[in-house]
Structure formats: structure tokens, C-alpha cells
Design a protein around this motif. Sequence first.
Motif, short mmCIF file in Angstrom:
data_model
loop_
_atom_site.label_atom_id
_atom_site.label_comp_id
_atom_site.label_asym_id
_atom_site.label_seq_id
_atom_site.Cartn_x
_atom_site.Cartn_y
_atom_site.Cartn_z
N PRO A 50 60.35 -66.10 -48.74
CA PRO A 50 58.91 -66.43 -48.79
C PRO A 50 58.62 -67.60 -49.73
O PRO A 50 59.23 -67.74 -50.79
N VAL A 52 55.11 -68.24 -49.95
CA VAL A 52 53.72 -67.89 -50.23
C VAL A 52 53.65 -66.40 -50.52
O VAL A 52 54.24 -65.59 -49.80
N THR A 53 52.95 -66.03 -51.58
CA THR A 53 52.72 -64.62 -51.91
C THR A 53 51.22 -64.34 -51.88
O THR A 53 50.44 -65.09 -52.47
N VAL A 69 48.16 -64.61 -41.91
CA VAL A 69 49.60 -64.86 -41.79
C VAL A 69 49.95 -65.36 -40.39
O VAL A 69 50.75 -66.28 -40.23
N GLN A 74 54.17 -69.11 -41.56
CA GLN A 74 55.08 -69.45 -42.64
C GLN A 74 55.70 -68.18 -43.20
O GLN A 74 55.11 -67.09 -43.08
N VAL A 76 56.13 -65.38 -45.64
CA VAL A 76 55.10 -64.88 -46.56
C VAL A 76 55.51 -63.52 -47.09
O VAL A 76 56.11 -62.70 -46.38
N GLN A 116 56.15 -69.45 -56.34
CA GLN A 116 55.35 -69.20 -55.15
C GLN A 116 53.98 -69.87 -55.20
O GLN A 116 53.41 -70.05 -56.28
#
Length: 308
Positions: A50, A52-53, A69, A74, A76, A116
Motif C-alpha cells: 500500500p 495510501v492508508t 478505493v 491504487q 490501499v 504513506q
Amino acid sequence: MQVAIDTSEFSYLPAQAQAMGVPVPSVRRVTLPLPDGRHVSALQFGEETPRVTLLHGAGLNAHTWDTTVLALQQPVLAIDLAGHGDSSWRSDVDYTPRTLAIDVAAALDAWTDGAQLVVGQSLGGLTGAALAAARSDLVSELIVVDITPGIDTSAGPAALREFYAGPTDFETRDELVDRAISFGFGGARSDTERGVFLNTRVRDDGRVEWKHHFAHLAAQTLAAHGPGDDSAPSLLHTTGWQDLSKTTAPVTLVRAIDGFVSEADAKEFGERLPHARVTAVHATHNVQETAPAELASLISSSLASRGM
């Protein structure tokens, strides 16, 4: 409290993806044991690590981000904050942002291998700020969605307190759907049914209860103090300004025009954090559900600008 994993939680994704004209990403639930005997749970979308968080708001769970999402496409990590979703409840009922951020940091140490882009909505936004202040190595950028530390949230939470301060268990999920609609929450019944399904569980005795601890705490507060009591301390406390001032990563505030953050709140945010970006979208407080494409576009632009 240990929670069984139910793979039917992903049953809504194909229809959502088809409606949006996008492919269904791979997704799995991951669970991390914590030193104190609790666990933190999350949804990991995509095969790659990931970048992105996502951190949800109070009373929600990781699935609130599903549509965003799908639009983002992407890798995630969407985390269930403590006391929500499939993550453990806290016996000390401490759900303040700095405490929540400790579990988030543990999750990122376990499931990611680089800083992130952290997107947090409401309580998740203040948790993201606390994380960025305490663990700058984990946060490359922070996007705070429709919350500021000084916000007056009395109207929204009051309605939510009344909604949750009823029975803590029900015979069927349809009862909860009807209750939510009667309070004016949700949109189409099908959307409300999805939200209720993903935010409840069936106990061993067959009764249905909310997954998040807040509903049970609201009922306890009502029993102890009666309706209309506002004596419980707000979760959205002003330590958030301290955390944001310590954050070295770029910060963006996304204000929902029909949400909780007013123009004055946004102006104060910009004045306190002159290097932050402030933008507005046509959405209600749960921007990730009511303007997912716009939020996904903003996240994508941030990723691109950082070469991620």
C-alpha cells in the motif's frame, strides 16, 4: 473481544465496481495481534504494498472507503480503528486520537514498507494528525477530511448520540435499517442495507449488534445521565492543533460544503497552518461516500505530485 472474519463483507464490491465501470481490485482482511492482547484489523486492497492508508470516522469502519478505493484504483490499506469494525474494543474506552494512532502505527509498521499518504476523515483525520506528529517516518502527506480540532460538532454528534442511544441489540438487520432511515441517515434503502450489514455482527445468541463500541457507550451514557446530556468529553479535543503544528508532512484540509467544517473553521485552519492547502468539495460529512470520485481524484493528484 475476538471477532470472526466473514468473507461476505466483500460481496458488495462487484456490483459497486460494475456501476462505476472499473475493475474489482483484489482485497483481503488482515489482522495484527497487539502486545496487550487486542488486535487491529484492516482491509488491504491490491497486490502491491500500500501507498495510501485510510482512516475512517467515529462509528464507521474501513468499508466506508470502498467506493473511494474503487475510484482510486491504487494499492490501499483501510484500517478499522480500535473499537470499530473488526478491531478490538478498548476496555479503558480511550478512543482519543493519540491513543488510536498507536495502533495505526503498529499496523503500518507491520503492513507497509514506506511512508504513506494518510487520508483521515473526521476522527480519522485527527488520528492521522496524531500519527504524523508522533511518527513522521510513517506519513509522507496528510489529507484531513471534514474536521478541524476546534470544530463545533454539536449538531451532528447530537443526532448520532440519539440514534445510537437506543437498544444495543436487535432481532434483525432490517430493524436497524428502518431505524437509520427514520433518523434520515443514508440514501437509498439498498445503500443503507449495505452500511448496516458492514457495521453490524450477529452474536452467538442470534441477536444483531453494532460492531463499533460507540453505540454501546452511547446507550450507557443515556442510561446514566438521561437524554440531552452532553457531559461526556468530546473525542475531538484540541490536542489536534498541537499535533498538526508538529506535522512536517504536507497537509491538506478537505472541507465538505454540506458537512461539519464551516468556512470560518477552514479559515482558522489555514491561518494556524499557513503552509497547508485547503479545498472544498460538494459533499456531506462522509465525503468518501458522497463524493468518492472527487476525493479519489484529489488523492491521485497528491500521489502524482510526489512521484508515488
